[in-house]
Design a protein around this motif. Structure first.
Motif, PDB file in Angstrom:
ATOM      1  N   MET A 158      96.261  51.134 -28.923  1.00 31.83           N
ATOM      2  CA  MET A 158      96.720  50.236 -27.594  1.00 31.83           C
ATOM      3  C   MET A 158      97.034  48.663 -28.098  1.00 31.83           C
ATOM      4  O   MET A 158      97.787  48.292 -27.674  1.00 31.83           O
ATOM      5  N   MET A 159      96.056  48.367 -29.106  1.00 29.35           N
ATOM      6  CA  MET A 159      96.424  47.001 -29.591  1.00 29.35           C
ATOM      7  C   MET A 159      97.629  47.106 -30.499  1.00 29.35           C
ATOM      8  O   MET A 159      98.329  46.132 -30.489  1.00 29.35           O
ATOM      9  N   ARG A 160      97.784  48.356 -31.312  1.00 29.06           N
ATOM     10  CA  ARG A 160      99.161  48.418 -32.137  1.00 29.06           C
ATOM     11  C   ARG A 160     100.444  48.427 -31.226  1.00 29.06           C
ATOM     12  O   ARG A 160     101.243  47.961 -31.510  1.00 29.06           O
ATOM     13  N   ALA A 161     100.226  49.052 -30.266  1.00 26.46           N
ATOM     14  CA  ALA A 161     101.360  49.033 -29.266  1.00 26.46           C
ATOM     15  C   ALA A 161     101.834  47.587 -29.064  1.00 26.46           C
ATOM     16  O   ALA A 161     103.074  47.251 -29.100  1.00 26.46           O
ATOM     17  N   LEU A 162     100.865  46.656 -28.540  1.00 29.65           N
ATOM     18  CA  LEU A 162     101.260  45.377 -28.291  1.00 29.65           C
ATOM     19  C   LEU A 162     101.549  44.496 -29.523  1.00 29.65           C
ATOM     20  O   LEU A 162     102.426  43.712 -29.405  1.00 29.65           O
ATOM     21  N   ARG A 163     101.235  44.905 -30.438  1.00 26.91           N
ATOM     22  CA  ARG A 163     101.505  44.122 -31.927  1.00 26.91           C
ATOM     23  C   ARG A 163     103.002  44.462 -32.132  1.00 26.91           C
ATOM     24  O   ARG A 163     103.707  43.702 -32.403  1.00 26.91           O
ATOM     25  N   PHE A 164     103.458  45.640 -31.739  1.00 28.64           N
ATOM     26  CA  PHE A 164     104.655  46.081 -32.085  1.00 28.64           C
ATOM     27  C   PHE A 164     105.560  45.338 -31.183  1.00 28.64           C
ATOM     28  O   PHE A 164     106.688  45.013 -31.514  1.00 28.64           O
ATOM     29  N   VAL A 165     105.052  45.178 -29.850  1.00 34.26           N
ATOM     30  CA  VAL A 165     105.893  44.395 -29.050  1.00 34.26           C
ATOM     31  C   VAL A 165     106.129  42.864 -29.622  1.00 34.26           C
ATOM     32  O   VAL A 165     107.346  42.399 -29.521  1.00 34.26           O
ATOM     33  N   SER A 166     105.249  42.314 -30.321  1.00 36.56           N
ATOM     34  CA  SER A 166     105.262  41.009 -30.782  1.00 36.56           C
ATOM     35  C   SER A 166     106.012  41.139 -31.751  1.00 36.56           C
ATOM     36  O   SER A 166     106.948  40.185 -32.006  1.00 36.56           O
ATOM     37  N   GLN A 167     106.178  41.957 -32.877  1.00 34.69           N
ATOM     38  CA  GLN A 167     106.877  42.017 -34.117  1.00 34.69           C
ATOM     39  C   GLN A 167     108.296  42.458 -33.892  1.00 34.69           C
ATOM     40  O   GLN A 167     109.330  41.891 -34.462  1.00 34.69           O
ATOM     41  N   LEU A 168     108.577  43.287 -32.971  1.00 35.43           N
ATOM     42  CA  LEU A 168     109.918  43.924 -32.789  1.00 35.43           C
ATOM     43  C   LEU A 168     110.645  43.534 -31.595  1.00 35.43           C
ATOM     44  O   LEU A 168     111.810  43.785 -31.464  1.00 35.43           O
ATOM     45  N   GLY A 169     109.960  42.914 -30.600  1.00 34.53           N
ATOM     46  CA  GLY A 169     110.782  42.753 -29.437  1.00 34.53           C
ATOM     47  C   GLY A 169     110.844  43.858 -28.550  1.00 34.53           C
ATOM     48  O   GLY A 169     111.883  43.859 -27.741  1.00 34.53           O
ATOM     49  N   ILE A 195      90.338  45.037 -34.606  1.00 33.04           N
ATOM     50  CA  ILE A 195      91.009  44.351 -33.623  1.00 33.04           C
ATOM     51  C   ILE A 195      91.402  43.193 -34.024  1.00 33.04           C
ATOM     52  O   ILE A 195      92.577  42.630 -33.623  1.00 33.04           O
ATOM     53  N   THR A 196      90.685  42.317 -34.850  1.00 36.91           N
ATOM     54  CA  THR A 196      91.238  40.980 -35.166  1.00 36.91           C
ATOM     55  C   THR A 196      92.400  41.228 -36.222  1.00 36.91           C
ATOM     56  O   THR A 196      93.299  40.341 -36.053  1.00 36.91           O
ATOM     57  N   VAL A 197      92.514  42.312 -37.160  1.00 40.49           N
ATOM     58  CA  VAL A 197      93.545  42.489 -37.979  1.00 40.49           C
ATOM     59  C   VAL A 197      94.891  42.617 -36.953  1.00 40.49           C
ATOM     60  O   VAL A 197      95.889  41.828 -37.119  1.00 40.49           O
ATOM     61  N   GLU A 198      94.742  43.337 -35.691  1.00 45.16           N
ATOM     62  CA  GLU A 198      96.060  43.852 -34.963  1.00 45.16           C
ATOM     63  C   GLU A 198      96.314  42.369 -34.256  1.00 45.16           C
ATOM     64  O   GLU A 198      97.322  42.089 -33.884  1.00 45.16           O
ATOM     65  N   PHE A 199      95.128  41.803 -33.901  1.00 45.62           N
ATOM     66  CA  PHE A 199      95.500  40.519 -33.060  1.00 45.62           C
ATOM     67  C   PHE A 199      96.187  39.428 -33.874  1.00 45.62           C
ATOM     68  O   PHE A 199      97.090  38.884 -33.431  1.00 45.62           O
ATOM     69  N   GLU A 200      95.687  39.242 -34.836  1.00 50.03           N
ATOM     70  CA  GLU A 200      96.467  38.212 -35.906  1.00 50.03           C
ATOM     71  C   GLU A 200      97.860  38.528 -36.091  1.00 50.03           C
ATOM     72  O   GLU A 200      98.863  37.827 -36.178  1.00 50.03           O
ATOM     73  N   LYS A 201      98.236  39.755 -36.476  1.00 48.16           N
ATOM     74  CA  LYS A 201      99.744  40.294 -36.584  1.00 48.16           C
ATOM     75  C   LYS A 201     100.356  39.891 -35.132  1.00 48.16           C
ATOM     76  O   LYS A 201     101.554  39.530 -35.451  1.00 48.16           O
ATOM     77  N   LEU A 202      99.677  40.314 -33.830  1.00 51.60           N
ATOM     78  CA  LEU A 202     100.494  39.990 -32.793  1.00 51.60           C
ATOM     79  C   LEU A 202     100.922  38.437 -32.589  1.00 51.60           C
ATOM     80  O   LEU A 202     101.849  38.109 -32.111  1.00 51.60           O
ATOM     81  N   LEU A 203      99.666  37.674 -32.924  1.00 57.75           N
ATOM     82  CA  LEU A 203      99.967  36.090 -32.926  1.00 57.75           C
ATOM     83  C   LEU A 203     101.276  35.558 -33.651  1.00 57.75           C
ATOM     84  O   LEU A 203     101.892  34.824 -33.405  1.00 57.75           O
ATOM     85  N   GLN A 204     101.401  36.433 -34.690  1.00 60.51           N
ATOM     86  CA  GLN A 204     102.223  35.879 -35.725  1.00 60.51           C
ATOM     87  C   GLN A 204     103.550  36.540 -35.540  1.00 60.51           C
ATOM     88  O   GLN A 204     104.630  36.103 -36.195  1.00 60.51           O
ATOM     89  N   GLY A 205     104.018  37.496 -34.771  1.00 56.37           N
ATOM     90  CA  GLY A 205     105.070  38.170 -34.397  1.00 56.37           C
ATOM     91  C   GLY A 205     106.147  37.096 -33.804  1.00 56.37           C
ATOM     92  O   GLY A 205     105.731  36.250 -32.884  1.00 56.37           O
ATOM     93  N   ALA A 206     107.295  37.422 -33.876  1.00 60.76           N
ATOM     94  CA  ALA A 206     108.446  36.667 -33.297  1.00 60.76           C
ATOM     95  C   ALA A 206     108.578  36.938 -31.726  1.00 60.76           C
ATOM     96  O   ALA A 206     109.169  35.847 -31.060  1.00 60.76           O
TER      97      ALA A 206
END
Length: 405
Positions: A158-169, A195-206
């Motif tokens: 579920m976190m990965r899904a949101l992380r991909f939203v952040s990284q890929l648009g 969770i922290t690993v995925e959240f940091e990637k989320l924050l750093q996404g375009a």
């Protein structure tokens, strides 16, 4: 074939030469189709782990029980994993068992999202049994098979899904979003570190602003460290342009500032299992921000005391919060720093030994205090960074002190 696939092609060819099927899989294939920079290249094969280790001279059994062998080729490590299916998941995190199979289709079927369930052979032909290319074209994040089943297997997805939203648009499919909203409580079964690993990637996404909004909309935030009572603050996160930040400490600094956790900063950051050095950097940045946030009140003394790196991070956050031009303010700050007569204490023309000689005293806390006094005098322009001039100035200061007392 495009690099870095071309470099890894030797592994595919060797496996096939020994009678095994082998394909490029996962994120590298997805990013190739998206024309994004390609990271690690992973390979899936019908060869069993022990067969892979017999074929290649340099291997590391990093996860043999799960079918993964690290193959070293021309100095680059590649994960080579046997086609597999997975048994029931325990604790919503990992499968109870792994079964090696000879079918690529069965292997792709166990993956999280359709865009990640695409393979490519040695000729560049795409194998896409779950319409991953269509999902990429439509910019949709869709699970392979039933969304609730995929998220129940590993709640971190579920976190990965949101992380991909952040990284890929990309956007969540309705089924995927509804499943996350329903199964969000399962996130409590996932370790904080993951969770922290995925959240940091989320924050750093375009596209972090969109992902942060989804974090609230899907209620995932309720099951993340220290966030369950922070809905109102989290709703404000999406209004800021996070992609203007570049450093890890800056992301956490802005995050902590907007959540208004300055009074409990260290305990809050420790909930996320962050390293102590990062916590210290965030604390330093927020302390600076507290001093200069009302206006761009930079002085040479403050800048010298803070150091350029932390000062730049604090200024970046301050400018972002105030809607000011970050590049202009950062350039002014660098210009001010360049004008400093000294940039750090080791550039002083004197040291502690000089002070002990001049004042005929043994070492102690007074030395650090005296060096700070000298630093401030040099930064403010009262004296130059010259050993004899410093000695005379200290003698005058000492004489005045004695006359006053």
């Amino acid at each position: 074939m495009k690099q870095p696939f071309a470099k890894a092609l030797h592994i595919i060819k060797q496996l096939k030469a020994h009678g095994h099927d082998a394909y490029f899989v996962g994120g590298a294939v997805r990013d190739f189709l998206l024309r994004r920079p390609i990271g690690d290249v992973d390979i899936a094969t019908s060869a069993l782990p022990e067969e892979v280790m017999r074929i290649f001279p340099k291997t590391i059994g990093v996860g043999v029980e799960h079918g993964t062998v690290m193959v070293l080729h021309e100095g680059t490590p590649y994960e080579v994993t046997t086609f597999r299916t997975e048994g029931k998941y325990e604790d919503y995190r990992r499968p109870q068992s792994v079964t090696f199979v000879r079918s690529l289709h069965e292997d792709l079927k166990r993956r999280d999202f359709t865009m990640n369930a695409i393979a490519m052979d040695e000729r560049g032909q795409i194998i896409d049994p779950f319409a991953g290319q269509e999902a990429i074209k439509m910019k949709i994040i869709q699970t392979v098979g039933d969304a609730k089943e995929r998220f129940s297997e590993d709640a971190l997805r579920m976190m990965r899904a949101l992380r991909f939203v952040s990284q890929l648009g990309f956007y969540l499919s309705e089924e995927t979003k509804e499943a996350i909203q329903e199964l969000a409580p399962l996130l409590v079964h996932i370790s904080v570190e993951r969770i922290t690993v995925e959240f940091e990637k989320l924050l750093q996404g375009a596209y972090s602003q969109e992902a942060l909004a989804l974090l609230v909309e899907t209620n995932l935030y309720k099951y993340m460290p220290g966030l369950s009572e922070k809905r109102a603050q989290l709703e404000q996160l999406a209004s800021y342009n996070w992609k203007l930040l570049t450093e890890r400490a800056e992301y956490w600094g802005l995050f902590a500032y907007l959540l208004d956790v300055q009074q409990t900063l260290i305990p809050f950051l420790r909930l996320w299992k962050l390293p102590n050095q990062l916590i210290k950097e965030v604390q330093a940045i927020l302390n600076i921000l507290a001093e200069i946030k009302q206006n761009n009140d930079w002085t040479k003394e403050r800048l010298y005391r803070y150091g350029l790196a932390h000062a730049l991070s604090a200024e970046k956050i301050r400018s972002l919060l105030n809607g000011e031009k970050i590049d202009i303010n950062m350039a002014k700050l660098r210009q001010l720093f360049d004008s400093l007569p000294i940039k750090e204490r080791k550039e002083l023309a004197i040291n502690g030994n000089d002070l002990m000689t001049w004042f005929n005293k043994r070492g102690g806390p007074w030395i650090a205090e005296m060096l700070t006094l000298v630093e401030n005098a040099i930064i403010s322009g009262k004296i130059e960074n010259n050993k004899e001039q410093i000695r005379r100035w200290l003698a005058q200061c000492s004489q005045k002190h004695e006359e006053n007392y």
